[in-house]
Design a protein around this motif. Structure first.
Motif, mmCIF file in Angstrom:
data_model
loop_
_atom_site.group_PDB
_atom_site.id
_atom_site.type_symbol
_atom_site.label_atom_id
_atom_site.label_comp_id
_atom_site.label_asym_id
_atom_site.label_seq_id
_atom_site.Cartn_x
_atom_site.Cartn_y
_atom_site.Cartn_z
ATOM 1 N N SER A 1 0.767 -1.299 -0.177
ATOM 2 C CA SER A 1 0.062 0.036 -0.033
ATOM 3 C C SER A 1 0.964 1.075 0.091
ATOM 4 O O SER A 1 2.246 1.161 -0.062
ATOM 5 C CB SER A 1 -0.955 0.228 1.198
ATOM 6 N N ASP A 2 0.455 2.500 0.158
ATOM 7 C CA ASP A 2 1.060 3.773 0.329
ATOM 8 C C ASP A 2 1.846 3.799 1.613
ATOM 9 O O ASP A 2 2.597 4.663 1.452
ATOM 10 C CB ASP A 2 -0.108 4.819 0.134
ATOM 11 N N SER B 1 8.554 -12.129 -2.283
ATOM 12 C CA SER B 1 8.047 -10.919 -2.076
ATOM 13 C C SER B 1 7.400 -10.164 -3.349
ATOM 14 O O SER B 1 6.263 -9.473 -3.411
ATOM 15 C CB SER B 1 9.029 -9.956 -1.595
ATOM 16 N N LEU B 2 8.276 -10.385 -4.500
ATOM 17 C CA LEU B 2 7.575 -9.933 -5.742
ATOM 18 C C LEU B 2 6.436 -10.548 -6.046
ATOM 19 O O LEU B 2 5.509 -9.782 -6.990
ATOM 20 C CB LEU B 2 8.650 -10.066 -6.864
ATOM 21 N N THR B 3 6.133 -12.006 -5.971
ATOM 22 C CA THR B 3 5.016 -12.624 -6.201
ATOM 23 C C THR B 3 3.964 -12.134 -5.424
ATOM 24 O O THR B 3 2.613 -12.040 -6.185
ATOM 25 C CB THR B 3 5.441 -14.254 -6.217
ATOM 26 N N ARG B 4 4.319 -12.057 -4.215
ATOM 27 C CA ARG B 4 3.149 -11.727 -3.364
ATOM 28 C C ARG B 4 2.646 -10.433 -3.784
ATOM 29 O O ARG B 4 1.338 -10.082 -3.804
ATOM 30 C CB ARG B 4 3.468 -11.469 -2.045
ATOM 31 N N SER C 1 -4.261 -8.402 -4.585
ATOM 32 C CA SER C 1 -5.570 -7.727 -4.974
ATOM 33 C C SER C 1 -6.288 -6.787 -3.934
ATOM 34 O O SER C 1 -6.505 -7.173 -2.786
ATOM 35 C CB SER C 1 -6.854 -8.712 -5.285
ATOM 36 N N PRO C 2 -6.065 -5.338 -4.273
ATOM 37 C CA PRO C 2 -5.536 -4.884 -5.400
ATOM 38 C C PRO C 2 -3.904 -4.745 -5.571
ATOM 39 O O PRO C 2 -3.468 -4.997 -4.421
ATOM 40 C CB PRO C 2 -5.928 -3.584 -5.421
ATOM 41 N N LYS C 3 -3.468 -4.772 -6.609
ATOM 42 C CA LYS C 3 -2.136 -4.773 -6.875
ATOM 43 C C LYS C 3 -1.536 -3.435 -6.296
ATOM 44 O O LYS C 3 -2.152 -2.349 -6.172
ATOM 45 C CB LYS C 3 -1.787 -4.715 -8.319
ATOM 46 N N GLY D 1 0.745 -14.225 7.355
ATOM 47 C CA GLY D 1 -0.903 -14.036 7.604
ATOM 48 C C GLY D 1 -1.741 -13.502 6.313
ATOM 49 O O GLY D 1 -0.977 -13.382 5.255
ATOM 50 N N LYS D 2 -2.875 -13.113 6.569
ATOM 51 C CA LYS D 2 -3.633 -12.472 5.525
ATOM 52 C C LYS D 2 -3.320 -11.156 5.102
ATOM 53 O O LYS D 2 -3.387 -10.879 3.984
ATOM 54 C CB LYS D 2 -5.222 -12.610 6.110
ATOM 55 N N THR D 3 -2.291 -10.511 6.125
ATOM 56 C CA THR D 3 -1.886 -9.234 5.648
ATOM 57 C C THR D 3 -0.153 -9.442 5.777
ATOM 58 O O THR D 3 -0.025 -10.163 6.507
ATOM 59 C CB THR D 3 -2.250 -8.154 6.670
#
Length: 496
Positions: A56-57, A119-122, A127-129, A177-179
Motif C-alpha cells: 500500500s502507500d 516478495s515480488l510474487t505476493r 488484490s488490489p495490486k 498471515g492474511k496481511t
C-alpha cells in the motif's frame, strides 16, 4: 510582495504541544540511556492506512524510516542504481538481477533469490495490486543468486518499477498471515520493532546491516494529522523531524528550522480542446497569456511554490537544462466569450487559485463562471469534458520516478486522464517515443520533446510547482529532503 502567514493564537499552539507531551519518549530497546546518542523523534502527517503493508502507500513510510529496502534505488535524475541487487541486464521481456550477498533480514534469515521471488510474487498477485504494477503483468523466477523478472510486454522501466517502496523485499515470515507484517522483517539499517496502531511506531538500529551502520540508535515515530500540532512539536522541541508543515504555520517558525522541498507536482489549468470556447487554439493562447502565475504563487501560496516554466518542475533537476523555446499559436480576442472553470475543495488552495484565475481571465476579456465541488463529485464530469477548463494539482512523477506515464495519461488521445480532451497526432507520436525509449539521457530528451509538443497545443497551462515544508530541529544532522518522499532518516541522520 509575499502575503504574511496567518498567525496562530499562542493558546492553540500551547494546546497542540500539550497533546504531544510524552508521545516521543524512547520506546525502543536501544535508547539514549545506553550512551549511544539520541533517538530521532519524527512527527508524520498521515497515520498508516493499511497496517504499514508494503503493498500500500504505507510502503513510503517504511522506506522513509530506512527499514524496508528494494532491489534498486533511484538517483536524483531517476536512474536505477544498485541496492539489494548489484547488477541487472535485459533480454527482451526479461530482466535478470544479481542479488547482493551477505544480507540478512531483521529476523536473522538470509536474503536469497527465493526470498526476492516470494516478495515480488505476493505483490504481483495481490488484490488490489500495488499501484506501481497497475496494468503490468509480472512474474519472477529464482536461479541461485539471480532473479529473472519477466513482463507480458517489453518494458524499459522494469528496474525503475522495482525501486518503488511498494516492491520492498521482506523476510518470508512477513507474509504468513492474511496481511503483510513488516515488523522485524526488513533489511534496512533500522529494524521496525513496535507499531501502536495509528498512533506511533518505534525502530532500533540494526547492527548487522549490510551497509554503513546507522549513526542514530533508533527512531520514535508519532503520527500527527493536525498541522498546527506538528508545527508546535517542532517549535517546542517535542520532535526532531516534522513532516509537511502547513504554509500557514511556517511563518511562526524559526526559518532556520524549515526546508522547502520542491515536489514533483504541478498546478495546471487544463483547457478543453474538443468543444466549446477553447476548441479555438487562438483562444487557448489568450487564456495562457492572461494567466499571471507569479501573483498566484505570492498570493495563494505565500511565495512557497515555484512559477512553472513547463509541466515538469525543479523536482526533476534535468528538465530545465533540456527545455527549449516552444512554438505556440498567437492569442485571439476573447470578445466576452463565456467559460466555466471547474476545480475541487479537497485541496484547500485550489478554490482560491480558481478565484484568482477568474479575475485574471475576466480582465483579459472572458466571462468566467466557477464550479467548485468535492473531488468525488466532480471527477466524472471533468473527465467527460463538461468544463471549458479545469484546475488540478497533478503529480508528474509516478512510482517509477519517470514522468512519461503521467504525460501519456493526461495528453495522449487514448490517455486515461485526458482532461483536455486532446487528440493530436504529433503529441501522440512524441508520447509514444518517450514511453518506448530506454531509460537514461535519451529518454529524458524524449520526455522534454513530448512536453514541448503538449505545450505547443496550449491544452494545458502549467502555473506552479508545489513544495512541501519539512521541519528539522537545530540538533538534527543529515536528514534527507527528498522530493519523491522515499527518504527521510538515513544511516547518516542523527541528533546532536
Amino acid at each position: 510582495m509575499r502575503v504574511p502567514g496567518r498567525l496562530v493564537p499562542l493558546t492553540a499552539i500551547t494546546a497542540a504541544s500539550a497533546l504531544l507531551t510524552g508521545c516521543f519518549s524512547s520506546t525502543g530497546a536501544d535508547g539514549a540511556a545506553a550512551g549511544e546518542g539520541k533517538r530521532i523523534r519524527v512527527a508524520h502527517m498521515l497515520p498508516p492506512r493499511s497496517g504499514l503493508s508494503p503493498l500500500s502507500d504505507d510502503a513510503f513510510k517504511l522506506s522513509r524510516w530506512s527499514t524496508a529496502e528494494t532491489l534498486v534505488k533511484l538517483n536524483p535524475e531517476g536512474d536505477a542504481k544498485p541496492a539489494l541487487a548489484t547488477e541487472w541486464k535485459q533480454s527482451g521481456k526479461s530482466w535478470t538481477f544479481t542479488i547482493r550477498e551477505g544480507v540478512t533480514f531483521h529476523d536473522g534469515t538470509k536474503l536469497t533469490g527465493d526470498a526476492v521471488v516470494n516478495s515480488l510474487t505476493r505483490a504481483a498477485t495481490a488484490s488490489p495490486k500495488p499501484r506501481i504494477l497497475d496494468g503490468v503483468e509480472l512474474t519472477a523466477k529464482a536461479d541461485g543468486d539471480t532473479v529473472t523478472v519477466t513482463t507480458a510486454v517489453e518494458d524499459p522501466l522494469v528496474p525503475q518499477r522495482l525501486s518503488s517502496p511498494q516492491l520492498s523485499i521482506l523476510a518470508a515470515k512477513a507474509y504468513r498471515g492474511k496481511t503483510v507484517n513488516p515488523v522485524g522483517t526488513g533489511t534496512g539499517p533500522f529494524e521496525l520493532t513496535k507499531v501502536n496502531g495509528t498512533s506511533s511506531a518505534a525502530l532500533d538500529r540494526y547492527d548487522d546491516y549490510w551497509g554503513d551502520k546507522a549513526k542514530a540508535p533508533g527512531i520514535d515515530v508519532t503520527f500527527v494529522p493536525d498541522g498546527t500540532a506538528r508545527a508546535a512539536a517542532l517549535r517546542t522541541g517535542e520532535a526532531d523531524i516534522v513532516e509537511a508543515i502547513p504554509v500557514s504555520q511556517a511563518a511562526v517558525l524559526d526559518p532556520d528550522l524549515i526546508t522547502e522541498v520542491p515536489m514533483p507536482r504541478t498546478n495546471t489549468l487544463y483547457l478543453n480542446t474538443e468543444k466549446g470556447v477553447f476548441k479555438d487554439a487562438s483562444l487557448r493562447a489568450a487564456a495562457r497569456e492572461a494567466v499571471d502565475a507569479k501573483s498566484i504563487v505570492e498570493g495563494v501560496y505565500e511565495g512557497r511554490a515555484d512559477v512553472a516554466e513547463g509541466l515538469l518542475g525543479p523536482a526533476l533537476p534535468w528538465a530545465a537544462d533540456l527545455r527549449s523555446t516552444v512554438k505556440r499559436a498567437k492569442a485571439g480576442d476573447p470578445s466576452g466569450r463565456s467559460i466555466t472553470i471547474g476545480t475541487f475543495t479537497d485541496r484547500a488552495e485550489l478554490p482560491e487559485v480558481a478565484a484568482t484565475l477568474q479575475q485574471q481571465l475576466q480582465k483579459a476579456g472572458f466571462k468566467v463562471k466557477l464550479d467548485v465541488r468535492e473531488y468525488a463529485n466532480i471527477e466524472s464530469d471533468a473527465l467527460a469534458g463538461e468544463f471549458d477548463a479545469f484546475i488540478l494539482s497533478r503529480a508528474t512523477v509516478l512510482d517509477s520516478g519517470d514522468p512519461a506515464a503521467y504525460l501519456y495519461s493526461d495528453f495522449a488521445s487514448e490517455g486515461s486522464f485526458n482532461l483536455a480532451q486532446l487528440a493530436d497526432d504529433k503529441v501522440d507520436a512524441a508520447l509514444r517515443k518517450a514511453s518506448d525509449t530506454a531509460a537514461g539521457d535519451a529518454r529524458r530528451k524524449a520526455v522534454i520533446d513530448a512536453e514541448a509538443a503538449v505545450l505547443g497545443t496550449d491544452a494545458a497551462v502549467p502555473m506552479l510547482h508545489e513544495r512541501v515544508i519539512q521541519g528539522d530541529a537545530a540538533g538534527v544532522v543529515g536528514a534527507a529532503h527528498d522530493p519523491r518522499e522515499r527518504e527521510l532518516v538515513t544511516t547518516a541522520t542523527y541528533v546532536k
